[in-house]
Design an enzyme around this catalytic site. Sequence first.
Site, short mmCIF file in Angstrom:
data_model
loop_
_atom_site.label_atom_id
_atom_site.label_comp_id
_atom_site.label_asym_id
_atom_site.label_seq_id
_atom_site.Cartn_x
_atom_site.Cartn_y
_atom_site.Cartn_z
N ASP A 406 0.78 -1.35 -0.05
CA ASP A 406 0.21 0.10 0.48
C ASP A 406 1.08 1.66 0.22
O ASP A 406 1.88 1.74 1.06
CB ASP A 406 -0.91 0.31 1.13
CG ASP A 406 -1.80 1.59 1.46
OD1 ASP A 406 -1.51 2.01 1.02
OD2 ASP A 406 -2.95 0.88 2.63
N HIS A 407 0.90 2.15 -1.19
CA HIS A 407 2.39 3.09 -1.44
C HIS A 407 1.85 4.22 0.17
O HIS A 407 2.78 4.95 -0.37
CB HIS A 407 1.74 3.55 -2.77
CG HIS A 407 3.32 4.04 -3.29
ND1 HIS A 407 3.80 4.30 -2.31
CD2 HIS A 407 3.29 4.41 -4.63
CE1 HIS A 407 5.04 5.15 -2.84
NE2 HIS A 407 4.74 4.58 -4.11
N ARG A 408 0.43 3.70 0.46
CA ARG A 408 0.20 4.98 1.15
C ARG A 408 0.84 5.31 2.94
O ARG A 408 1.24 6.27 3.40
CB ARG A 408 -1.74 5.55 1.69
CG ARG A 408 -2.66 5.53 0.59
CD ARG A 408 -3.81 5.21 0.67
NE ARG A 408 -4.15 3.65 1.24
CZ ARG A 408 -5.10 3.18 1.70
NH1 ARG A 408 -5.96 4.28 1.86
NH2 ARG A 408 -5.44 2.25 2.09
#
Length: 434
Positions: A406-408
Site C-alpha cells: 500500500d503506497h500510502r
Amino acid sequence: MAIQEILVPDIGSFKDVEIIEVLVNVGDTINVEDSLITIESDKSSMEIPSPAAGVVKEVKVKVGDRISEGSLVVMMDVTDGAAAAPAPVAAAPAAPAPAPAPAAKPEPRPQPVKSPTAAVQSEAAKLDFSKAYATPSVRKFARELGADLNKVTGSGRKGRITQEDVKAYIKDVMSMGGVPGRGAASGNTLGVAPMPDIDFSQWGEIETVALSRINKLTGEFLHRNWVHIPHVTQFDQADITDLEAFRKQLNEENAKSGMKITPLVFIMKAVVAGLKAYPRFNSSLDAKGENLIRKHYYHVGVAVDTPDGLVVPVIRDVDKKSIMQLSEELKAISGKARDKKLKPADMQGGCFSISSLGGIGGTKFTPIVNAPEVAILGVSKSDIQPIWNGKEFAPRLMLPLSLSYDHRVVDGAEGARFTTYLAKMLGDIRRLLV
Ligand code: CAO
C-alpha cells in the site's frame, strides 16, 4: 382519485403462469414499481410491479391462480396518474438462468438519511437487484441492511434467496471485516460505466455456472482492496541454492515421519524477520487514514487454493514457532481450508500475507494487498539461473519474489529495502538466527 383496474403487463413468453405470492392486501398504500404479485414458471420467477400509486381496494387474485398478460390483479384507488400503461416487469431468473430479457431498471428512490447506516443503505439502494431471485420483503430487508443481493447465494426452492440467506451473507461479510454492499457499490462511486449484460449464447453454446459463496466474498474483498489501495509491486529474487540443499537434507532426515518441509515455511520466517526490521510492513492504517496501528505480534496469512476458491487462513505467532511446527500447522490449516472447515476466526488477525504459486509455476505476478494489512508477498517457482559471482557464471537456484504494498504506508525505497532484506535472509538462513 379514481378506481382503476391494474392488469398484468406484457410479460414476454410467460403465459398461464402460476402466482406463488400475493404481496399486497386490501388497504395497502402502494407506490409506482412496488411489486404486487410473484409469478413462477418452470425456469424463473418474476415480480409484477404496480404501474400506479394508490390504495388497494380489491385483490382479484390468490396464490395458485394462473395468469397471462392482461389478467386483472387488483382494483386500485389511484393517486398518481402514471397508471395508464402497465409498467414492464423485471425478471428474477432462477438457476440456471435463461437468457435475460432486457429488463426495466427502476430508478432507485432517494433514501432518507436517518441513521449511521444510512450511507450503506443508500449505496444498496443504488444496486440493481432485478436479477436477484428474492421476494420483495427479502429485497427490502437486504436494502435496509445494505446487503448486495446479487452476491447472496439462495438456499430456498430453485435457489430463491431467503431472509436467512441475507443474514448469513451479512454475518460472513462482517466476520471478514467488510461492509455489506460496499464492494459492488464501490464500482459505482468511481463513476465508471457498469459492465454490460451480454448474451453470449448469440455466439455459441454456453452454460451458466453459479459462483461459490467463497468466490463471491473473495471477489468483493479483492475488488474493494484493488479500488481503495494504491498498489505498487516490487520484484526481486532470492538465491535459495543453500536453503534448498538444507531443506532437502531435513526432508531426508524426516522421511520416516512423513513430515514434508516446503520452501514456504522458510519464507514465512524470513518475512517475520522483515516485519521486525521494517515495522511499517507490520501495521494497518486506522479507519480515518490518519494513524498507523503498529502490531507487536507476527501473524502471517497464507493464501490457500481450494476447489471453492481462494481463502487466507492465518498462522499465528510465526516468530515463536520452529520450522517443523510451522510445517505441521501449514499442512493442518491448508487441509482444513480444503475441507471447508475454516472458521471466520481462522482468517482474522493477520499482519501480512503470502501467496505462493511456487508449487504451480510462473515467474512473477502482482498479488492484491489483503487489507487491513499493508503488504503481501507473492512467491513464484524457483529455477536455476546463471548468476555472475565476480569470476564466472554459476548455476544458482533463484526464487522470484513479488511484493505488493500500500503506497500510502510504504514508500518505494522501503519496498525495495524489504525485498532486498528478504533475499538476504533467504540467501543465508543462518542470518535468521542473528
Ligand atoms: N519453487 C519451486 N517449488 C516449490 C515452490 C517454489 N517457490 N514452492 C513450493 N514448491 C514445491 C514444494 O516443495 C512441493 O514439491 P514436492 O512435492 O516435490 O515436495 C510442491 O511445490 C508443492 O508444494 P505445495 O504447494 O503443496 O506446498 P507449499 O507449502 O508450497 O504451499 C499452499 C502450500 C497451501 C500455499 C499451496 O498448496 C497453495 O494453495 N498455493 C496456492 C495459493 C494461491 O492460490 N495463491 C494465489 C492467490 S491470488 O493472489
